[in-house]
Design a protein around this motif. Sequence first.
Motif, PDB file in Angstrom:
ATOM      1  N   VAL B   9       0.922  -1.199   0.024  1.00 26.88           N
ATOM      2  CA  VAL B   9      -0.022   0.243   0.098  1.00 26.88           C
ATOM      3  C   VAL B   9       0.917   1.143   0.035  1.00 26.88           C
ATOM      4  O   VAL B   9       0.702   2.211  -0.714  1.00 26.88           O
ATOM      5  CB  VAL B   9      -0.866   0.218   1.089  1.00 26.88           C
ATOM      6  N   CYS B  10       2.088   1.231   0.671  1.00 26.90           N
ATOM      7  CA  CYS B  10       2.901   2.167   0.965  1.00 26.90           C
ATOM      8  C   CYS B  10       3.501   2.577  -0.432  1.00 26.90           C
ATOM      9  O   CYS B  10       3.433   3.649  -0.882  1.00 26.90           O
ATOM     10  CB  CYS B  10       4.059   2.012   1.846  1.00 26.90           C
ATOM     11  N   ARG B  11       4.043   1.409  -1.129  1.00 28.08           N
ATOM     12  CA  ARG B  11       4.696   1.926  -2.379  1.00 28.08           C
ATOM     13  C   ARG B  11       3.556   2.270  -3.392  1.00 28.08           C
ATOM     14  O   ARG B  11       3.779   2.990  -4.359  1.00 28.08           O
ATOM     15  CB  ARG B  11       4.861   0.216  -3.118  1.00 28.08           C
ATOM     16  N   PHE B  12       2.192   1.761  -3.491  1.00 32.17           N
ATOM     17  CA  PHE B  12       1.242   2.189  -4.455  1.00 32.17           C
ATOM     18  C   PHE B  12       1.051   3.533  -4.176  1.00 32.17           C
ATOM     19  O   PHE B  12       1.008   4.264  -5.248  1.00 32.17           O
ATOM     20  CB  PHE B  12      -0.045   1.155  -4.101  1.00 32.17           C
ATOM     21  N   ILE B  13       0.599   4.000  -2.963  1.00 31.23           N
ATOM     22  CA  ILE B  13       0.480   5.306  -2.687  1.00 31.23           C
ATOM     23  C   ILE B  13       1.505   6.260  -3.105  1.00 31.23           C
ATOM     24  O   ILE B  13       1.418   7.313  -3.588  1.00 31.23           O
ATOM     25  CB  ILE B  13      -0.084   5.635  -1.371  1.00 31.23           C
ATOM     26  N   HIS B  14       2.648   5.736  -2.897  1.00 34.86           N
ATOM     27  CA  HIS B  14       4.057   6.466  -3.140  1.00 34.86           C
ATOM     28  C   HIS B  14       4.031   6.816  -4.434  1.00 34.86           C
ATOM     29  O   HIS B  14       4.296   7.793  -5.241  1.00 34.86           O
ATOM     30  CB  HIS B  14       5.124   5.648  -2.630  1.00 34.86           C
ATOM     31  N   PHE B  15       3.643   5.793  -5.325  1.00 34.85           N
ATOM     32  CA  PHE B  15       3.499   5.748  -6.751  1.00 34.85           C
ATOM     33  C   PHE B  15       2.477   6.731  -7.409  1.00 34.85           C
ATOM     34  O   PHE B  15       2.814   7.604  -8.287  1.00 34.85           O
ATOM     35  CB  PHE B  15       3.468   4.358  -7.476  1.00 34.85           C
ATOM     36  N   MET B  16       1.440   6.852  -6.838  1.00 38.48           N
ATOM     37  CA  MET B  16      -0.031   7.655  -7.019  1.00 38.48           C
ATOM     38  C   MET B  16       0.595   8.936  -6.676  1.00 38.48           C
ATOM     39  O   MET B  16       0.139   9.816  -7.660  1.00 38.48           O
ATOM     40  CB  MET B  16      -1.128   7.073  -6.276  1.00 38.48           C
TER      41      MET B  16
END
Lengths: 206, 450
Positions: B9-16
């Motif tokens: 989730v952290c990576r995903f939001i980071h990406f977004m």
Amino acid sequence: MKLLHLLYDFCNLYGDYGNILTLARALGESANIRRMPLTELSGELDFTQYGFIYIGSATEKNQRTALEFLRVYRDALKAALDNGTVILATGNSFEMFGKELTEASGETVKGLGLFDFTVTRSDERTVTDIHAVFSGTKAPITGFINRCSAIHGVDSPFFEIIDGIGNTPDDKREGIISGGFYGTHIIGPLLVRNPELAQYFAELLR
Amino acid sequence: MRMFLAVLVCRFIHFMGGLFGRGSSLPGLVALKIYPSVLAHVKFPPAVVAVTGSNGKTSTVEMTAHVLKSVGKKVIYNREGSNQIAGAASLILSSCTLTGKVKGDVVLLETDERYAKHIFKYFSPTHYVITNLLRDQLTRNGHPEWVYDSILPSIPRGTTLVLNADDPLVSCFADAADKTVWFGMDRQPFSTEEHIGVYDDGKYCPKCKAPMEYEYYHFNHIGSYRCTGCGHKKAATDFTVTAADLEKAEIVINGEYNIKLAFSGIYNIYNILACFAVCSLIGVSGGDVAQNIGSYVLTNGRIQRYRLGVNEGMFLISKHENSVSYDSSLKYIAQSGADCAVIVIVDSVSRRYETGETSWLWDIDFELLNCDSVKRIYLSGKHAEELAVRLSFTDIPADRITVIPDIEKMTEAAGAEKYGMLYTVTCFSDKDKFLSKTEPLENVCGGVDR
Ligand SMILES: [Zn+2]
């Protein structure tokens, strides 16, 4: 007119010295400031020679140390007040003049006992701009509070708060006036930001 | 499984966040919601360095990251503004494998003085640098002793503290540490025997409140002290600036490593020294550290130059609510000695909060501008009148001071008259209001005291 800046080197956290410089300027050439460091609080001292005594904010640790030094001069300070000296104590320095102070740890120490209020300290700091009314000035007073304590049992406050907090979080009355003693938790150069208040004290001393 | 989810989730939001330009602590905030103690289960590399203190932590972290990267280490480090727990979680988790192992050789964290205790509840740094404790943003920080009490519970068992021996309050942390490494500066030609400044936070001992005696001061209460009561004194240093020449802009560390300075301020010397100490402690050779600090200094922290009307100028960034930062800029101007004019702008006290609190103006040593080379001082911004009152209590002749609250009108006036050099002293929060009225020139080497 002799003005005393008491513990100028020890209770000096927020540019408080601007207060006494401003008052001296308002009083004109007759005023001279005596700056008294902590190390000079020894032996016999006569505070009645001063028309005005100012003391500013300190760290909590410095305040406790200052309190122990001033305890010796409790009666000398009382004598000065009885003799007509005006005392202005800003920030947490005014807490020392009350009956007792209770630390967040529960430890209680006696204050100088010149007044009946008590102080409780917490681990949280409250910082806020304040706007207040003072009966001696037309314009409202602006200032800043930065403290970790509450004051209980004051009957005659210095200010009525318009915006901000008073002696306790739900009290709209701030500080204390009793005889010639003026105490407020407002920090920093209060008399600089509120020239009318400087004039008020100048008039009082004339 | 929760680790897997939190990292993902952290990576995903980071990406977004990269796509939408959102704040850097949001991914960490969400990850902490999913798995509050996630940081306790991360597998950290052998070196985890934390840096805190009032001034210089950003510079120290950036310089250290540069040196470590230059010698081939993979460094995970945070940038200004993400130094609270959510920011640290964002940084660490977005650098983790899905099983929670940090993909790097060193984790390097700038931590906020007030939040370190929340961050280090879950993991411990191997090295914890504390640069100094000075009067800084007192509206939110209370005072240096309050900040000390806030940092103290953040010191974990087993961590090596890397402390500034020249700061009497910072030195007290050693009592709470399993191991302390000290850095400091020997007496230099610019050191003074008398204290200089408006207030003296080193006059009484932070431990027992007895008077202290100083052999010398480098600035404010930073120097070599000894308490007349309990004996608290400057410790013998492991990493030492043995020589510093501000005119040649050069320092020597431990008697053998020469480093060129970009900005001849005393303050940056401590950032360099702290960086040298940390890099050495995690195994980089002194020669490599010195060489790479040198290359960092030459390419970073440059002073912005500009043209305003008929004048060329230099922008000296200074932090509002931080008198030491202002004093360093004012000292730079006074010591340069050439004819100049100075602009001081105080408009928004802070970028982050609204306040009319200006007591910190009284802690700045404006008397430094009372020298023949300073031909004119412009005071501008919303708090120009308060600045004028403050300066009226110095010995600076009143006819040298011009008060123009409106920044645009002030720039017109300051640009119309020819001065040798036009310095501007103000904070990040007011920087663009001024620089947008000027024409940029090529920057010169210089440092920012952050
Ligand atoms: Zn001591």
